[in-house]
Design an enzyme around this catalytic site. Structure first.
Site, PDB file in Angstrom:
ATOM      1  N   CYS A 292      15.138 -29.701  13.076  1.00 28.95           N
ATOM      2  CA  CYS A 292      14.028 -29.356  12.183  1.00 28.95           C
ATOM      3  C   CYS A 292      14.476 -28.343  11.133  1.00 28.95           C
ATOM      4  O   CYS A 292      13.956 -28.341  10.013  1.00 28.95           O
ATOM      5  CB  CYS A 292      12.845 -28.826  12.973  1.00 28.95           C
ATOM      6  SG  CYS A 292      13.216 -27.385  14.005  1.00 28.95           S
ATOM      7  N   HIS A 830      10.275 -23.508  15.513  1.00 28.76           N
ATOM      8  CA  HIS A 830      10.201 -24.793  14.815  1.00 28.76           C
ATOM      9  C   HIS A 830      10.130 -24.541  13.321  1.00 28.76           C
ATOM     10  O   HIS A 830       9.462 -23.610  12.855  1.00 28.76           O
ATOM     11  CB  HIS A 830       8.966 -25.565  15.283  1.00 28.76           C
ATOM     12  CG  HIS A 830       8.832 -26.916  14.660  1.00 28.76           C
ATOM     13  ND1 HIS A 830       9.803 -27.903  14.811  1.00 28.76           N
ATOM     14  CD2 HIS A 830       7.863 -27.453  13.872  1.00 28.76           C
ATOM     15  CE1 HIS A 830       9.418 -28.984  14.144  1.00 28.76           C
ATOM     16  NE2 HIS A 830       8.264 -28.734  13.564  1.00 28.76           N
TER      17      HIS A 830
END
Length: 872
Positions: A292, A830
């Site tokens: 990510c 994230h």
């Protein structure tokens, strides 16, 4: 498909994504290897012929083929074909006379670079021109991928094409069958890639000889564009309404009338409005496993207008394959291919396997599938792209000169021209600026000024740039009670600066000094003695005591008193340490009596009401003042010691009772010691006279409120972060500057100033702090402008005078267009990206493969990590 000269044995995931099965005729043949990015587009011939008049398509001549169903040799074969879901037809060369009408059901087979140019031409047309050329303004058209199985009969050069349900979804198969189904009008396909049969002959040769078959099939993926079922009908008094679909290439954006053309409310260089098409650029990236961080950084870069223009054009001619500082052009080519995929009309999320592999090859730190930092990836990628696209083949060596009193403008231009003589790329043109660096020697006051390029700005979070630390100050002569002091300083401050602030806070006398120690489990575990150490090395959970000691050069050694009391657990009795250690100077001569005297002085502030240091020897004492007597007699000390305390020399860890300290005996040491540790065994009677509540537990340096407690949300301005970045500060002890005048390394004061600003300004917010003990993330919310970041007050460069009374300088106002976000903490988190898309004035959230529209109000969060600004 490609020309013979461009034939390559490499396949790309875009072209070859379908795996043959054992039931397929060509299960051993693999897929057709194509050159370039491998994408082939099938578009309406009328649309293409209109585009050819305006784009650089000189020299391209289409080879016409007519598509017809293969002849049925028997009645039984006709019956079989009725139940066969595969669409099969032959492509045969056709001779078309000049001037013959070929509009009908005709398509053009073109390469991806020609497709990009044609798409550019289409977006530049105005509404009136679209009407005049009978081209669509709105519609449900879409680009979809057709998997074709192609075989060639070598003796007759007849090409057979099969559209199989095994290779295509039901919907794609229906669309493809609609295009190629035979009816009264023949279907023509004009090949603008080259001689198709020659290419297929090469494809045949690519197949290993031992697996060749007479009807060998090659798998080819084609991006087909289905035109709308009917043209738009315009009314003179009713304007056309743009489509709101996010698929297809038709214009979708904020339209305003400007003469006979159309334009967007937000200017963009891409194709003179390409970013305004909602359907382009809204493609996600699949997460390959903790990637990510890479997806977030890439989405910000691939939505940088100038880079999109560059990589959608013919950028390969600017690739430097011989620069040893780059990747021989491989990284730039892979990035360009990925960008083209993300800006194609195919909305399927892209799996960046090839890019990840190329990245790991040239940057081993990104190998594997661990989580990494999006800013670190951006730094490597921008530098790598620059070197791969650097147009300077032979870098000249020019020795830079010091300022020596010359005007800043002259020195800055000299350094910038030297930089450009060695670095010339789209990255330099777009992302690099220049700052002024000033160093001042603290000894001889020598000033050194240099001007250096920068790719991005790493700004400290100004509110968290200062640190609040609480310390307990303890006297050693018994004159004052322990007191807590809270000091706020820059995190970059050194211990000497902290001691200066603490000395002022506790009103330290001229004849005193402070010794700071770290206390853990009721004993000292370390001392803060190096003045140049950074205070950032002290952890929030540490407990510090600062001892006020007399300045005494004759008594260099320091007594450290550690308290013990007896504790009985079931039937076992042992000595257990408690409270906070006390300190005193080691007296001379050192005897049991003098050591006990120093201890009683230090204990004086903790006497209970009604007691004194001599109360144990004078049962009738009513002295209530907590002060040290003018003189403690030998007899009094002996009685106090016998009744209340016993003293033992111990090791540095304070675990062993090495030898008892007798009152009348001298205490000697084999070797001089800086610290003499003494265990003080307390009797129960001593607790009746002394109260150590003030030293039962020292406060933490910073009390966070518990592991699950949330600190108050801090909010700082981006401008204040910039001011903290531009504030002068001393260099660290590991980053000393060599002063040419002193001929020695000095801890100089450094000051940065912005001089030149780039077109694209990348700002990195330093949320992560590291030292040898701990890693920490700062969740400070940063208030950053979206529409107008005004940096005019932060530029040291004076405007250039181009005429009398007229000055000229590039705009210092910026607008935000992308944000790389990090959610979570150090242990896990994230990354996502927020990107402004000019189609309809909208912000989008790119969360790996998911793309969704978001409001502008939701852009500002404490997760913002890297900000991307475009000059207004």
């Amino acid at each position: 498909m490609a020309d013979d000269d461009d034939f390559s044995e490499s396949t790309t995931p875009d072209v070859a994504s379908t795996t043959s099965t054992s039931e397929d005729v060509a299960s051993t043949s693999g897929e057709l290897p194509l050159a370039g990015d491998g994408r082939v587009y099938l578009v309406p011939y009328g649309w293409w012929s209109q585009a050819c008049k305006s784009i650089d398509a000189s020299g391209l001549r289409g080879v016409p083929y007519v598509a017809a169903p293969p002849p049925a040799t028997s009645y039984s074969s006709k019956i079989i074909n009725m139940f066969n879901s595969d669409q099969v037809f032959n492509l045969q060369r056709e001779i078309v006379e000049e001037g013959e009408d070929v509009s009908g059901r005709s398509y053009a087979l073109i390469a991806s670079d020609m497709w990009s140019q044609a798409l550019k031409w289409y977006r530049e047309l105005g509404i009136e021109e679209l009407k005049e050329k009978n081209l669509p303004i709105e519609g449900s058209s879409d680009v979809y991928n057709i998997a074709l199985r192609i075989s060639v009969i070598r003796s007759t050069s007849i090409i057979t094409v099969k559209i199989s349900r095994k290779d295509n979804t039901l919907e794609v198969h229906r669309k493809a069958s609609k295009i190629f189904s035979g009816d009264s009008d023949p279907v023509r396909i004009w090949d603008f890639l080259g001689q198709t049969e020659l290419l297929l002959m090469n494809a045949w040769n690519w197949v290993p000889q031992d697996v060749r078959q007479p009807d060998q099939e090659i798998l080819l993926h084609v991006h087909a564009l289905e035109p709308p079922s009917r043209r738009n009908e315009f009314k003179q008094d009713e304007p056309s309404i743009p489509s709101n679909k996010t698929t297809g290439f038709f214009y979708d954006g904020s339209i305003e009338s400007k003469g006979n053309g159309i334009s967007s409310n937000h200017g963009s260089e891409l194709f003179s409005g390409g970013l305004k098409a909602v359907g382009l650029g809204l493609v996600g990236l699949e997460n390959l496993g903790n990637t990510c961080y890479m997806n977030s950084a890439l989405q910000c870069l691939v939505h940088t207008t100038k880079l999109v223009n560059f990589f959608l054009g013919d950028f390969t001619k600017e690739v430097n394959h011989h620069n040893p500082l780059g990747t021989r052009g491989e990284l730039a080519l892979e990035f360009g291919d990925l960008l083209r995929q993300l800006w194609s009309l195919d909305k399927t999320p892209v799996a960046p396997h090839h890019f990840k592999g190329k990245l790991a090859r040239f940057a081993p730190q990104f190998r594997g599938y661990n989580q990494h930092d999006s800013q670190e990836l951006l730094a490597f990628l921008l530098d790598g792209l620059h070197e791969d696209l650097n147009q300077v083949k032979q870098k000249p060596y020019i020795e830079t000169k010091d300022a020596d009193g010359r005007p800043d403008e002259e020195v800055a231009d000299e350094h910038w021209q030297y930089h450009l003589s060695r670095n010339n790329s789209i990255i330099v043109d777009t992302c690099q600026g220049q700052y002024k660096s000033t160093l001042v020697c603290p000894v001889c006051k020598k000033v050194s000024i240099t001007f250096d390029p920068f790719m991005y700005l790493s700004l400290p979070l100004s509110a968290s740039n200062t640190r609040t630390m609480t310390v307990t100050v303890i006297s050693t002569n018994g004159t004052t009670e322990p007191s807590q002091h809270t000091i706020s300083m820059l995190k970059s401050a050194q211990l000497k600066h902290f001691i200066q602030g603490l000395s002022a806070s506790c009103s330290l006398r001229d004849d005193e000094t402070l010794l700071i120690a770290s206390v853990y489990n009721n004993r000292i575990v370390g001392y803060l003695e190096e003045p140049s150490d950074l205070i950032s090395l002290v952890r929030d959970g540490d407990r510090l005591a600062a001892y006020r000691l007399q300045k005494n050069s004759d008594a260099a050694s320091i007594l450290v008193f550690v308290h013990q009391r007896q504790e009985t657990i079931i039937t076992v009795t042992r000595w257990k340490q408690f409270g906070t250690p006390l300190m005193a100077r080691l007296p001379k001569p050192s005897t049991g009596t003098t050591i006990c005297t120093e201890f009683l002085k230090a204990m004086n502030p903790f006497l209970r009401s009604g007691h004194s240091a001599l109360s144990s020897s004078r049962s009738d004492s009513t002295n209530c003042c907590a002060r040290i007597p003018e003189e403690i007699t030998k007899e009094a000390v002996q009685i106090a010691d016998l009744d209340l305390f016993q003293f033992y020399l111990t090791d540095e860890r304070c675990q062993l009772q090495l030898s008892k300290i007798e009152m009348d005996e001298s205490v000697s040491f084999n070797v001089p010691k800086k610290y003499v540790h003494v265990l003080v065994n307390w009797s129960e009677k001593a607790f009746e006279q002394y109260d150590l509540g003030l030293l039962s537990s020292l406060p933490e340096v910073y009390k966070s409120g518990g592991i699950f407690a949330r600190r108050p949300q801090e909010s700082v301005s981006l401008y204040s972060c910039l001011e903290a970045f531009l504030t002068d500060e001393p260099l660290g002890p590991d980053d000393m500057w060599y002063c040419p005048q002193c001929k020695d390394h000095r801890q100089a004061d450094k000051k940065l100033d912005l001089w030149r600003l780039p077109e694209i300004l990348i700002i990195h917010l330093k949320r992560f702090s590291y030292n040898r003990f701990i890693k920490h993330k700062l969740d400070t919310a940063v208030e950053f402008p979206i529409h107008n970041l005004d940096l005019s007050g932060y530029i040291s460069r004076k405007p250039e005078t181009v005429a009398e009374g007229v000055t000229q300088q590039p705009s210092m106002h910026y607008r935000l267009y992308a944000v790389s976000n990090h959610y979570g903490g150090m242990g896990g988190g994230h990354y996502t990206a927020h990107v402004f898309h000019e189609g309809g004035n909208r912000w989008y959230n790119f969360d790996d493969s998911r793309v969704s529209q978001i409001s502008e109000e939701s852009i500002k969060t404490s997760a913002a990590y890297v900000l991307f600004y475009r000059r207004i």
